[in-house]
Write a protein that holds these residues in place. Structure first.
Motif, short mmCIF file in Angstrom:
data_model
loop_
_atom_site.label_atom_id
_atom_site.label_comp_id
_atom_site.label_asym_id
_atom_site.label_seq_id
_atom_site.Cartn_x
_atom_site.Cartn_y
_atom_site.Cartn_z
N GLU A 1 0.86 -1.05 -0.12
CA GLU A 1 0.20 0.10 -0.02
C GLU A 1 0.83 1.29 -0.10
OE1 GLU A 1 -3.37 0.61 0.26
OE2 GLU A 1 -3.83 -1.50 -0.10
N ILE A 2 0.82 2.16 -0.96
CA ILE A 2 1.25 3.10 -1.04
C ILE A 2 0.74 4.34 -0.71
CG2 ILE A 2 3.17 4.71 -2.41
CD1 ILE A 2 3.38 1.82 -4.15
N VAL A 3 1.02 5.44 0.18
CA VAL A 3 -0.12 6.53 0.08
C VAL A 3 0.77 7.69 -0.01
CG1 VAL A 3 -1.38 8.10 1.94
CG2 VAL A 3 -1.35 5.37 2.06
N HIS A 4 0.50 8.70 -0.80
CA HIS A 4 1.21 9.73 -1.48
C HIS A 4 0.35 11.14 -1.63
CE1 HIS A 4 5.35 10.83 -2.93
NE2 HIS A 4 4.73 12.05 -3.11
N GLY A 5 0.74 12.22 -1.09
CA GLY A 5 0.02 13.55 -1.35
C GLY A 5 0.29 14.10 -2.79
N ASP A 6 -0.71 14.59 -3.45
CA ASP A 6 -0.24 14.93 -4.77
C ASP A 6 0.33 16.45 -4.93
OD1 ASP A 6 -2.66 16.43 -4.33
OD2 ASP A 6 -3.56 15.65 -6.30
N ALA A 7 0.21 17.04 -3.53
CA ALA A 7 0.91 18.27 -3.54
C ALA A 7 2.29 18.11 -2.76
CB ALA A 7 -0.27 19.25 -2.64
N ASP A 8 2.77 16.93 -2.88
CA ASP A 8 4.29 16.74 -2.34
C ASP A 8 5.09 17.80 -3.08
OD1 ASP A 8 6.63 16.07 -1.11
OD2 ASP A 8 5.84 14.13 -0.80
N THR A 9 5.79 18.67 -2.67
CA THR A 9 6.74 19.47 -3.51
C THR A 9 8.02 18.75 -3.13
OG1 THR A 9 6.90 20.91 -1.96
CG2 THR A 9 5.33 21.22 -3.68
N LEU B 1 -1.83 1.88 -4.95
CA LEU B 1 -1.32 3.67 -4.75
C LEU B 1 -2.69 4.15 -4.44
CD1 LEU B 1 0.47 6.17 -4.90
CD2 LEU B 1 0.53 5.78 -7.24
N THR B 2 -2.51 5.11 -3.17
CA THR B 2 -3.62 6.08 -2.66
C THR B 2 -3.00 7.20 -2.82
OG1 THR B 2 -4.79 4.21 -1.44
CG2 THR B 2 -5.14 6.87 -1.09
N VAL B 3 -3.60 8.27 -3.81
CA VAL B 3 -3.16 9.52 -4.19
C VAL B 3 -3.96 10.45 -3.23
CG1 VAL B 3 -2.47 11.31 -5.61
CG2 VAL B 3 -2.16 9.04 -6.09
N LEU B 4 -3.74 11.16 -2.48
CA LEU B 4 -4.44 12.02 -1.75
C LEU B 4 -4.17 13.56 -2.29
CD1 LEU B 4 -3.65 10.94 2.06
CD2 LEU B 4 -5.41 10.12 0.48
N GLU B 5 -5.48 14.04 -2.63
CA GLU B 5 -5.62 15.25 -3.57
C GLU B 5 -5.41 16.19 -2.47
OE1 GLU B 5 -8.62 17.76 -5.98
OE2 GLU B 5 -8.80 15.67 -6.19
N GLY B 6 -4.36 17.15 -2.57
CA GLY B 6 -4.10 18.32 -2.01
C GLY B 6 -3.23 18.05 -0.92
N ILE B 7 -2.89 17.15 -0.59
CA ILE B 7 -2.10 16.75 0.52
C ILE B 7 -0.71 16.82 0.24
CG2 ILE B 7 -1.48 15.04 2.17
CD1 ILE B 7 -4.33 16.03 2.45
N GLY B 8 0.30 17.20 0.87
CA GLY B 8 1.69 17.45 0.88
C GLY B 8 2.49 16.22 1.41
N HIS B 9 3.72 16.47 1.84
CA HIS B 9 4.83 15.46 2.00
C HIS B 9 4.61 14.60 3.21
CE1 HIS B 9 8.66 13.69 2.05
NE2 HIS B 9 8.93 14.20 2.98
N MET B 10 3.62 14.90 4.12
CA MET B 10 3.44 14.14 5.47
C MET B 10 1.95 13.87 5.52
SD MET B 10 6.42 14.31 6.78
CE MET B 10 6.41 14.19 8.56
N PRO B 11 1.37 12.93 4.60
CA PRO B 11 -0.03 12.59 4.57
C PRO B 11 -0.40 11.86 5.99
CG PRO B 11 1.36 11.03 3.27
CD PRO B 11 2.15 12.12 3.40
#
Length: 75
Positions: free
Chosen positions: A15-23, A43-53
């Motif tokens: 399971e991979i969790v990643h924010g799409d706003a991670d710069t 892969l779960t992509v969290l909209e508007g979430i940054g580096h520390m989901p």
């Protein structure tokens, strides 16, 4: 880089969790490629979430842990 060649051989649930706003580490650097290289990876992509989901969206992080535990037969 030697390990990358073996990613397709991994058989455990992923399971991979990643924010799409991670710069800091963009989605395209690790999570998207990994999800394509490991068979059955989710892969779960969290909209508007940054580096520390896990801090900003703990419910989604716990849900991913529950999913991977269930897929591993631990729940």
């Amino acid at each position: 880089m030697k390990m990358v060649k073996r990613y397709p051989d991994l058989t455990m649930p992923f399971e991979i969790v990643h924010g799409d706003a991670d710069t800091i580490v963009p989605l395209t650097v690790h999570s998207e490629p990994l999800s394509k290289q490991v068979p059955g990876a989710n892969l779960t992509v969290l909209e508007g979430i940054g580096h520390m989901p896990h801090h900003v969206a703990p419910e989604e992080s716990v849900a991913a842990i529950d999913r991977v535990a269930a897929r591993a037969g631990l729940r």
